[in-house]
Design an enzyme around this catalytic site. Sequence first.
Site, PDB file in Angstrom:
ATOM      1  N   HIS A  97       1.190  -0.964  -0.132  1.00  0.00           N
ATOM      2  CA  HIS A  97      -0.237   0.312   0.090  1.00  0.00           C
ATOM      3  C   HIS A  97       1.052   1.319  -0.119  1.00  0.00           C
ATOM      4  CE1 HIS A  97      -3.207   3.601   1.476  1.00  0.00           C
ATOM      5  NE2 HIS A  97      -3.779   2.025   0.952  1.00  0.00           N
ATOM      6  N   GLU A 167      -3.656   2.511  -7.350  1.00  0.00           N
ATOM      7  CA  GLU A 167      -4.310   3.412  -6.479  1.00  0.00           C
ATOM      8  C   GLU A 167      -3.041   5.169  -6.676  1.00  0.00           C
ATOM      9  OE1 GLU A 167      -6.491   2.565  -2.564  1.00  0.00           O
ATOM     10  OE2 GLU A 167      -4.223   1.885  -2.113  1.00  0.00           O
TER      11      GLU A 167
END
Length: 252
Positions: A97, A167
């Site tokens: 992430h 993302e």
Amino acid sequence: MAGKFVVVANWKMHPATLREARRLFEATKKIAEKAPRASIIVAPSSIHLAPLAAGYKGKRVEFAAQNAHEGEVGAFTGDISVAQAKDAKARYLLVGHAERREAGETNDETRLTVASALSYGLTPILCVGEHARSASGEHFTFVRDQLKAGFQSVEPSAVAKTLVAYEPVWAIGSEEAMSPRSMHEMAIFIRKTIVELHGAKGHAIKILYGGAVNEENAPSMLLYGDVAGLLVGRASISPKEFALLIESIQTH
Ligand code: PGA
């Protein structure tokens, strides 16, 4: 929209107490029960993962760990291992992430963790995304490098067991999500890259979009963004907003 969408609720470092986490989970569970078109995966903090998963006997919600070390056990103070995440009943694992990469996680570490997750039977969700966009398209090269590293040790037969969450870092925590049109373009690029690496099996890769997802942008992202689902941060820690978001993708 046909089929079922994956929605990952990334709670990040929320909430502050287990009691609140239980309350948020209760609300999320109810939302999931009324949403046959969404496969909901909750990613609580690692300290809340085990008690929440242990207390849940239903089938509508699955669990993800937000991060894990690729090893089984070892002298890594403060880490949790892939084996521990699995033992705590996580079925998915977020890998790389943007906030972990910001804290120092490298492309090579994502490679090891993706491979380890697969070897333990967890589904890795490899998170990729550039910090900024440039007219010359350097963001594509950046994302390609992240994908190449993350998928380097994945056997072609395991490609379908791996998810990619795109993302863009500039959209995470921001006011506005990326446009579905740009997502579509990026989805084509991601598939092409995986096909280059692993052959035709790469066409089947499932891609999620994350970054400022809410009930307003979710339906069009799923309709036009060429994605299989969404990775949701802020809107997943407010039961009200999460309910609206999930509702918005049931009716479109
Ligand atoms: P956000 O976070 O939805 O709050 O932008 C998304 C993420 O970081 O996964």
